[in-house]
Enzyme design. Structure first.
Site, PDB file in Angstrom:
ATOM      1  N   ASN A  15       0.884  -1.175   0.000  1.00  0.00           N
ATOM      2  CA  ASN A  15       0.000   0.000   0.000  1.00  0.00           C
ATOM      3  C   ASN A  15       0.917   1.219   0.000  1.00  0.00           C
ATOM      4  OD1 ASN A  15      -2.706   0.944   2.299  1.00  0.00           O
ATOM      5  ND2 ASN A  15      -2.490   1.343   0.145  1.00  0.00           N
ATOM      6  N   CYS A  76      -5.341   5.104   8.936  1.00  0.00           N
ATOM      7  CA  CYS A  76      -4.753   4.256   7.893  1.00  0.00           C
ATOM      8  C   CYS A  76      -3.713   3.361   8.561  1.00  0.00           C
ATOM      9  CB  CYS A  76      -4.111   5.115   6.807  1.00  0.00           C
ATOM     10  SG  CYS A  76      -3.245   4.184   5.515  1.00  0.00           S
ATOM     11  N   GLY A  77      -4.012   2.069   8.651  1.00  0.00           N
ATOM     12  CA  GLY A  77      -3.135   1.147   9.371  1.00  0.00           C
ATOM     13  C   GLY A  77      -1.785   0.946   8.726  1.00  0.00           C
ATOM     14  N   ASN A  78      -1.741   0.909   7.385  1.00  0.00           N
ATOM     15  CA  ASN A  78      -0.447   0.793   6.705  1.00  0.00           C
ATOM     16  C   ASN A  78       0.301   2.117   6.743  1.00  0.00           C
ATOM     17  OD1 ASN A  78      -0.701  -1.926   5.945  1.00  0.00           O
ATOM     18  ND2 ASN A  78      -1.830  -1.403   4.085  1.00  0.00           N
ATOM     19  N   ASN A 197     -15.344   1.297   3.819  1.00  0.00           N
ATOM     20  CA  ASN A 197     -14.376   0.390   3.200  1.00  0.00           C
ATOM     21  C   ASN A 197     -14.983  -1.010   3.166  1.00  0.00           C
ATOM     22  OD1 ASN A 197     -11.859   2.231   3.145  1.00  0.00           O
ATOM     23  ND2 ASN A 197     -12.547   2.376   5.264  1.00  0.00           N
ATOM     24  N   GLU A 215     -10.961   0.265  -0.994  1.00  0.00           N
ATOM     25  CA  GLU A 215     -10.835   1.354  -0.040  1.00  0.00           C
ATOM     26  C   GLU A 215     -11.681   2.549  -0.445  1.00  0.00           C
ATOM     27  OE1 GLU A 215      -7.139   2.404   1.831  1.00  0.00           O
ATOM     28  OE2 GLU A 215      -6.104   0.823   0.734  1.00  0.00           O
ATOM     29  N   CYS A 224      -4.784  -2.974   2.701  1.00  0.00           N
ATOM     30  CA  CYS A 224      -5.282  -1.881   3.540  1.00  0.00           C
ATOM     31  C   CYS A 224      -5.105  -2.319   4.989  1.00  0.00           C
ATOM     32  CB  CYS A 224      -6.749  -1.598   3.231  1.00  0.00           C
ATOM     33  SG  CYS A 224      -7.544  -0.439   4.375  1.00  0.00           S
TER      34      CYS A 224
END
Length: 320
Positions: A15, A76-78, A197, A215, A224
């Site tokens: 990502n 946003c986790g990434n 999402n 997303e 994601c």
């Protein structure tokens, strides 16, 4: 033409993002939504799944993340893993916090995912309701339920990780189906007033799943972070995988580790994965909306190390 900005091209599980240190560089007077649209455009700009900003927040630091359509995401986790790596230049120690979307997240530097691949972890509090889900309301929950307006066969769980997600288990991920779900959900504004999402996941074993996501504001990406976290959590709640145990979460860009922690006061799932730098340089905005950029440093060793890691993950998935 505006003054140049230093940037880093980076990714978490494939990502990819353009990341700017807005602590050392002022963005005052800039239209960040337009900058995000231009930078992320793969024809007119650098090309990315989003724009990340490291910003000052009180006495600490925070992430702001903008999608390719210019909308701002709450979490946003990434991306937060990449921002965490950048934030370490200002922070002493391997455990700290970062803000995002009005919430505070606990961060840790996790050492290397494999040789040459830096990893960071984030603890993500999760609720099963909220104002983003009109089909639920503020107090209820939606687990393993059919949403007739979206698909009559899939059973969705709704989860709020600071941003809204719906996820469903399937036997085999079909990207064409996922694309249609992501497009269809845009029109279900009565159910999802702020968008949502959408993810599908396969259960490979009680310790491994595979996830793909459409997303909100970006479309289908290689991965994601919050969607992988949401899917792992939903799978654990449904009893398909183990709670309080590291779960391998595979995606089309690589793999992360998630661990679901059910608690009396709610849910929390830890996400750990790479924060890889690809190259850095300077960018400027042209009058016609194009982005001019010069690459000053390429992180070849990191790129190669992650590609080797991702290739091994793909081989493992193909062999199962």
């Amino acid at each position: 033409m505006c003054r140049d900005l230093r940037f880093i091209k980076c990714h978490g599980s494939g990502n990819d993002f353009v990341m700017i240190d807005a602590v050392e560089q002022s963005l005052q007077g800039r239209d960040i939504a337009t900058l995000s649209r231009d930078v992320c455009d793969r024809d007119r700009g650098i090309g990315a799944d989003g724009l990340l900003l490291l910003v000052q927040q009180g006495e600490g630091y925070a992430m702001r993340m903008f999608n390719p359509d210019g909308s701002e995401a709450e979490m946003c986790g990434n991306g937060i893993r990449c921002v965490a790596r950048l934030a370490q230049k200002y922070i002493n120690g391997t455990h700290f916090t970062l803000g995002s979307g009005g919430r505070t997240f606990r961060i840790s530097a996790d050492g290397d995912l494999c040789e040459g691949v830096k990893a960071f972890g984030v603890e993500i509090p999760i609720t099963l309701n909220g104002r983003d889900f009109a089909l639920i309301g503020e107090a209820g929950s939606w687990r393993e339920q059919i949403i007739e307006e979206l698909n009559p066969d899939l059973r969705f769980t709704a989860l709020n990780l600071g941003n809204p997600h719906i996820v469903a288990r399937c036997e085999k991920i079909d990207l064409a189906l996922l694309e249609s779900l992501g497009e269809r959900v845009k029109h279900l504004t009565t159910l999802f007033p702020n968008g949502v999402n959408v993810s599908l996941y396969e259960v490979l074993s009680e310790e491994k799943i595979f996830v793909a996501t459409y997303e909100r504001g970006a479309g289908i990406t290689l991965s994601c972070g919050t969607a992988m976290t949401a899917s792992t959590t939903a799978a654990a709640l449904a009893g398909y995988i183990r709670s309080n145990h590291p779960i391998e979460v595979c995606n089309r860009g690589g793999r992360v580790i998630c661990e679901v922690h059910p608690r009396e006061d709610g849910l929390s799932t830890r996400l750990s994965g790479n924060a890889t730098y690809e190259y850095s340089g300077r960018l400027s905005e042209e009058a016609d909306g194009r982005i001019k950029f010069d690459i000053e440093e390429i992180f070849a060793a990191e790129i190669n190390a992650y590609e080797e890691f991702a290739d091994k993950v793909k081989q493992e998935i193909c062999a199962e």
